[in-house]
Design an enzyme around this catalytic site. Sequence first.
Site, mmCIF file in Angstrom:
data_model
loop_
_atom_site.group_PDB
_atom_site.id
_atom_site.type_symbol
_atom_site.label_atom_id
_atom_site.label_comp_id
_atom_site.label_asym_id
_atom_site.label_seq_id
_atom_site.Cartn_x
_atom_site.Cartn_y
_atom_site.Cartn_z
ATOM 1 C CG ASP A 19 -0.349 -0.127 2.522
ATOM 2 O OD1 ASP A 19 0.891 -0.130 2.605
ATOM 3 O OD2 ASP A 19 -1.105 -0.237 3.522
ATOM 4 C CB SER A 20 4.571 1.652 -0.162
ATOM 5 O OG SER A 20 4.744 0.496 -0.971
ATOM 6 C CG ASP A 72 0.621 -4.115 2.089
ATOM 7 O OD1 ASP A 72 0.971 -5.023 2.866
ATOM 8 O OD2 ASP A 72 1.328 -3.124 1.841
ATOM 9 C CE LYS A 118 3.363 -5.867 3.918
ATOM 10 N NZ LYS A 118 2.898 -4.722 4.766
ATOM 11 C CD GLU A 170 0.615 -1.651 7.918
ATOM 12 O OE1 GLU A 170 1.096 -1.341 6.819
ATOM 13 O OE2 GLU A 170 0.247 -0.801 8.766
ATOM 14 C CD GLU A 224 8.049 -0.099 7.587
ATOM 15 O OE1 GLU A 224 8.223 1.031 7.086
ATOM 16 O OE2 GLU A 224 7.090 -0.833 7.293
#
Length: 263
Positions: free
Chosen positions: A45-46, A84, A112, A114, A180
């Site tokens: 999602d960057s 993501d 993925k 978070e 991270e």
Amino acid sequence: MKPTTISLLQKCKQEKKRFATITAYDFSFAKLFAEEGINVMLVGDSLGMTVQGHDSTLPVTVDDIAYHTRAVRRGAPHCLLLSDLPFMAYATPEQAFENAAAVMRAGANMVKIEGGAWLVDTVKMLTERAVPVCGHLGLTPQSVNVFGGYKVQGRGDAGQILLDDALALEAAGIQLLVLECVPVELAKRVTDALTIPVIGIGAGNVTDGQILVMHDAFGITGGHIPKFAKNFLSEAGDMRAAVRQYIADVESGVYPGEEHSFH
């Protein structure tokens, strides 16, 4: 060419062979990365920042991720492709499953997400329904407003909490973990404690694998450049050589160096 599977990464961990991964968002770069030897890619999602120009990852939607996943899959048909689930796409286990299914249909091999132990039920829900999951701890960009910015995580007492979260997520069924922006010492504790492969970004060279945002690897990131980033293009001269150098430096442990690490 045989598809890359999670079993290959598990073997790398067991044999202590470091591996390089990278973000990818389109057909052309995915094809280039695959041709130069990167077997694991992330549609992150960057893309909200690097591709769409937002100041955070929060505006990214499931449709955005699915669109870019389809493009990357066409460029790298044999890679292990992680995608993501974006902000608010997994607030409940049921919502997570619905959105994960959409991303998997687009070509992802794994999703993925978070967060820590609060995601245990979601991870179980997904893995019981044949959706492989990668966890993400430390600096989780979707929580930037909670953290008050992009800061190193896991220092002091927070380190034990992060380790406990990692163990809880592994027990729930995650098959990979991204760490991270955490101190090297904590990254080593987590990597040693888990049986699954751990991929670092800003976590030193002690993790099983490394990941970089492709724009950071090529030195084309606008604005603030993270401490852990390295411009491989400036030394290599062209993009293909830069990718090969990135892989070689990760596998040898040269990258990330002390100058890219936190304590």
